[in-house]
Design a protein around this motif. Sequence first.
Motif, mmCIF file in Angstrom:
data_model
loop_
_atom_site.group_PDB
_atom_site.id
_atom_site.type_symbol
_atom_site.label_atom_id
_atom_site.label_comp_id
_atom_site.label_asym_id
_atom_site.label_seq_id
_atom_site.Cartn_x
_atom_site.Cartn_y
_atom_site.Cartn_z
ATOM 1 N N HIS A 106 0.816 -1.217 0.000
ATOM 2 C CA HIS A 106 0.000 0.000 0.000
ATOM 3 C C HIS A 106 0.851 1.268 0.000
ATOM 4 O O HIS A 106 0.313 2.378 -0.104
ATOM 5 N N THR A 108 4.141 3.614 -1.567
ATOM 6 C CA THR A 108 4.965 3.835 -2.753
ATOM 7 C C THR A 108 6.403 3.398 -2.470
ATOM 8 O O THR A 108 6.754 3.067 -1.322
ATOM 9 N N ALA A 109 7.235 3.421 -3.504
ATOM 10 C CA ALA A 109 8.658 3.130 -3.302
ATOM 11 C C ALA A 109 9.242 4.061 -2.256
ATOM 12 O O ALA A 109 9.943 3.637 -1.331
ATOM 13 N N SER A 110 8.944 5.344 -2.377
ATOM 14 C CA SER A 110 9.432 6.325 -1.409
ATOM 15 C C SER A 110 8.886 6.048 -0.012
ATOM 16 O O SER A 110 9.613 6.117 0.980
ATOM 17 N N ASN A 112 7.976 3.202 1.241
ATOM 18 C CA ASN A 112 8.627 2.027 1.815
ATOM 19 C C ASN A 112 9.974 2.386 2.424
ATOM 20 O O ASN A 112 10.367 1.821 3.443
ATOM 21 N N HIS A 144 10.826 6.515 -10.295
ATOM 22 C CA HIS A 144 9.745 5.605 -9.900
ATOM 23 C C HIS A 144 9.375 5.732 -8.416
ATOM 24 O O HIS A 144 8.698 4.864 -7.875
ATOM 25 N N SER A 145 9.790 6.796 -7.778
ATOM 26 C CA SER A 145 9.594 6.914 -6.327
ATOM 27 C C SER A 145 8.127 6.950 -5.923
ATOM 28 O O SER A 145 7.770 6.553 -4.810
ATOM 29 N N ALA A 146 7.249 7.398 -6.806
ATOM 30 C CA ALA A 146 5.825 7.509 -6.478
ATOM 31 C C ALA A 146 5.036 6.270 -6.891
ATOM 32 O O ALA A 146 3.814 6.231 -6.720
ATOM 33 N N ARG A 147 5.716 5.258 -7.404
ATOM 34 C CA ARG A 147 5.021 4.047 -7.840
ATOM 35 C C ARG A 147 4.893 3.043 -6.701
ATOM 36 O O ARG A 147 5.732 2.967 -5.813
ATOM 37 N N HIS A 148 3.826 2.255 -6.751
ATOM 38 C CA HIS A 148 3.603 1.191 -5.776
ATOM 39 C C HIS A 148 4.303 -0.088 -6.262
ATOM 40 O O HIS A 148 4.603 -0.225 -7.456
ATOM 41 N N GLU A 151 3.427 -1.810 -9.489
ATOM 42 C CA GLU A 151 3.748 -1.086 -10.715
ATOM 43 C C GLU A 151 5.217 -1.244 -11.107
ATOM 44 O O GLU A 151 5.645 -0.663 -12.098
ATOM 45 N N GLN A 157 11.616 -3.806 -7.630
ATOM 46 C CA GLN A 157 11.180 -3.992 -6.240
ATOM 47 C C GLN A 157 12.363 -4.364 -5.341
ATOM 48 O O GLN A 157 12.472 -3.874 -4.214
#
Length: 263
Positions: A106, A108-110, A112, A144-148, A151, A157
Amino acid sequence: MTDPILLQARGVTKSFGGVNVLKGIDLDVLQGQVVSLIGASGSGKTTFLRCVNLLEEHDGGEILLDGEPIGYRDQGGRRVRLSEARVSAQRARIGMVFQQFNLFPHLTASGNVTLGLTKVLGKSKAEAQEIAEHWLDRVGLSAHSARHPYELSGGQQQRVAIARAVAMQPRLLLFDEVTSALDPELVAEVLTVMRSLAESGMTMLLVSHEMLFVREVSDHVLFLEQGRVAVEGPPSQVFDQPENERLRSFLGRFHGLFGASSA
């Protein structure tokens, strides 16, 4: 001057249901070193890593980080478990990247990366965000920091997982077969990040079946066989001049990559 010993293990044992998985592991990792554990599945490599990171409780022996016993203290000749607060503080000094990515779906990359920084280290949201942006850029994911996680590819990942671990500024970084869940074409991007960390002086203890990578980046290699250290030494000795028959057999599985395969 010799670098100080960051991680030290002496006589570490661990059993599961009467099965002795670790039978007295001795190991030293100097600050700034890359040390690799190799061996067949079931030889105890992952169990040892989990004991170092306090995800498993070792039954006997001692593991020290910066000279401080991990998980336990000696009290009158008895091992006494440290308080949960102290264990949490020790665990925060050891980063671990797993076979599975273990990202929060749930976030984003950021998100996490920043979660541990705010919840564990008490960083402000602004500072945590700055740190996250730095490390996501270092692993090639600033765009890609705002991607889950859903995605992102598996390799992406895993790079987020690496950024999350390194952002916590651990004294020691553990890698447990971090490419084993990836498609072959994604392995190289993760190994490139790991190689960069090794070159930057990060102290690393890794378990991997990527033998060419292990040979290239490691300062010291240990071959585990049935819960014991059967062979250890510099990569040139372990891979090119193996005198142990089980090690020669193990290396022979890697399709002639090493001279041992023809022995």
